[in-house]
Motif scaffolding. Structure first.
Motif, PDB file in Angstrom:
ATOM      1  N   TYR A  29       0.808  -1.212   0.000  1.00 28.50           N
ATOM      2  CA  TYR A  29       0.000   0.000   0.000  1.00 28.50           C
ATOM      3  C   TYR A  29       0.844   1.266   0.000  1.00 28.50           C
ATOM      4  O   TYR A  29       0.417   2.302  -0.522  1.00 28.50           O
ATOM      5  N   GLN A  33       0.195   4.052  -2.782  1.00 25.18           N
ATOM      6  CA  GLN A  33      -0.114   5.421  -2.384  1.00 25.18           C
ATOM      7  C   GLN A  33       0.801   6.411  -3.113  1.00 25.18           C
ATOM      8  O   GLN A  33       0.342   7.444  -3.624  1.00 25.18           O
ATOM      9  N   LEU A  61      -6.825   6.865  -5.105  1.00 24.84           N
ATOM     10  CA  LEU A  61      -5.988   7.087  -3.934  1.00 24.84           C
ATOM     11  C   LEU A  61      -6.802   6.889  -2.656  1.00 24.84           C
ATOM     12  O   LEU A  61      -6.322   6.292  -1.679  1.00 24.84           O
ATOM     13  N   TYR A  65      -6.311   4.275   0.729  1.00 24.63           N
ATOM     14  CA  TYR A  65      -6.415   4.625   2.148  1.00 24.63           C
ATOM     15  C   TYR A  65      -7.476   3.774   2.850  1.00 24.63           C
ATOM     16  O   TYR A  65      -7.291   3.343   3.999  1.00 24.63           O
TER      17      TYR A  65
END
Length: 346
Positions: A29, A33, A61, A65
């Motif tokens: 991740y 990101q 994006l 998260y």
């Protein structure tokens, strides 16, 4: 792309987005990101901060998260994406409704149900005007709206919206798909809320069995991080079975059975991976064909219909399921080792 064009070319941004999606699927991740941040910066520089492509990159994006369990970081990104799409596409566009759903779901996670209700209501109204009664997105909105009604304590309204979502998902995905089981799970809670505990018990038991079947497929066919993520998020009826066992004696054996089977399934998979994998020295070609067929079926379930029509997706899913079953039968007929492995798992 960066070597042939430049670091700030549109194709470079597209490449970063694709790499981010791959990284996210692999569980990296941090890298995902970073790649999405680069895509946002490039699209903003090329088309300005309100370009529709910026909204796409912001939404992706935000998804990273959310998968990391950081809804407060995703929330402002989705709010910005909604503002861009409202202005660029108009307030009644399909993509606006999709963003409203993402934003409402995130608001529920951060404890703002009233605002989530407002946005879900708006998404529902947009979808009703689009005149696409069998669209998978419409079923998603109905299920979200049903969940919100259930959280508000209006189980009767939740039951009606879940029924509508199930009718669509039965047509699009079929009754054995995990998205169908997900809506069934919500409906089971709604039925319990209106006092129909017998029907809730039966439905929760079906959901748990369906979710466990899909978990078994995913554990076999996905990388470990993805498989464990699916195990945490898969459709389940066990929570309701456990709740109902306090008042319904017949729920007790169903709850214990579901608990033991689900826990054993995950532990068995962990043990198999820790011991170096499953046996593979017999029927190598057939085993490879089975692995490929199972991975194809798992990927189709995880990815969803994408750009396929409901009829096309259902046909592709049925073909993939048949291919997996036939490959398993072929391996079992020629490999005593595999038959023993399958019997042990069962």
């Amino acid at each position: 792309y960066t070597a042939r064009y430049s670091e700030w070319h549109e194709l470079a941004a597209t490449g970063y987005q694709v790499m981010a999606e791959v990284d996210a699927r692999l569980g990296d991740y941090d890298s995902a990101q970073q790649q999405q941040h680069r895509a946002v910066a490039i699209y903003s520089r090329i088309g300005g901060p309100n370009h529709p492509y910026v909204a796409i990159a912001l939404t992706e994006l935000a998804t990273v998260y959310l998968e990391r369990g950081l809804p407060t970081r995703a929330l402002p990104l989705l709010q910005r994406a909604l503002a861009i799409r409202d202005k660029a596409l108009g307030p009644q566009h399909r993509d606006v409704a999709r963003t409203l759903v993402d934003l409402a779901t995130t608001l529920m996670q951060v404890g703002r149900p009233a605002r989530a209700q407002e946005l879900a209501t708006r998404a529902l109204r947009i979808s009703e005007r689009l005149d696409a009664p069998d669209a998978p997105e419409y079923a998603t909105i109905l299920a979200l709206y049903a969940r919100l009604q259930s959280n508000r304590g209006d189980s009767a309204a939740a039951r009606d919206y879940y029924d509508r979502a199930l009718a669509i998902r039965a047509k699009v995905f079929g009754p054995s798909h995990p998205l169908y089981a997900e809506a069934q799970s919500g409906l089971a809670f709604a039925l319990a809320g209106v006092g129909d505990c017998g029907a809730a018990l039966r439905l929760a038991s079906l959901v748990e069995a369906t979710g466990r079947d899909h978990l078994r497929l995913m554990l076999r066919s996905l990388p470990e991080r993805q498989a464990l993520n699916y195990a945490a998020a898969r459709p389940r009826g066990l929570d309701l079975l456990l709740s109902l066992s306090d008042s319904l004696p017949e729920a007790v054996p169903l709850a214990l059975d579901g608990l033991i089977r689900s826990r054993a399934l995950v532990l068995d998979e962990i043990a198999a991976r820790q011991s170096g994998g499953r046996v593979t020295n017999e029927g190598t070609d057939s085993r490879g064909a089975l692995t490929a067929a199972q991975q194809r079926l798992a990927n189709l379930m995880v990815r969803g219909p994408d750009k396929m029509s409901p009829a096309q997706y259902k046909a592709v899913m049925e073909a993939a399921r048949r291919e997996s079953e036939q490959a398993e039968q072929a391996l079992a007929s020629g490999s005593a080792e595999f038959r023993a492995e399958r019997n042990r798992a069962q």
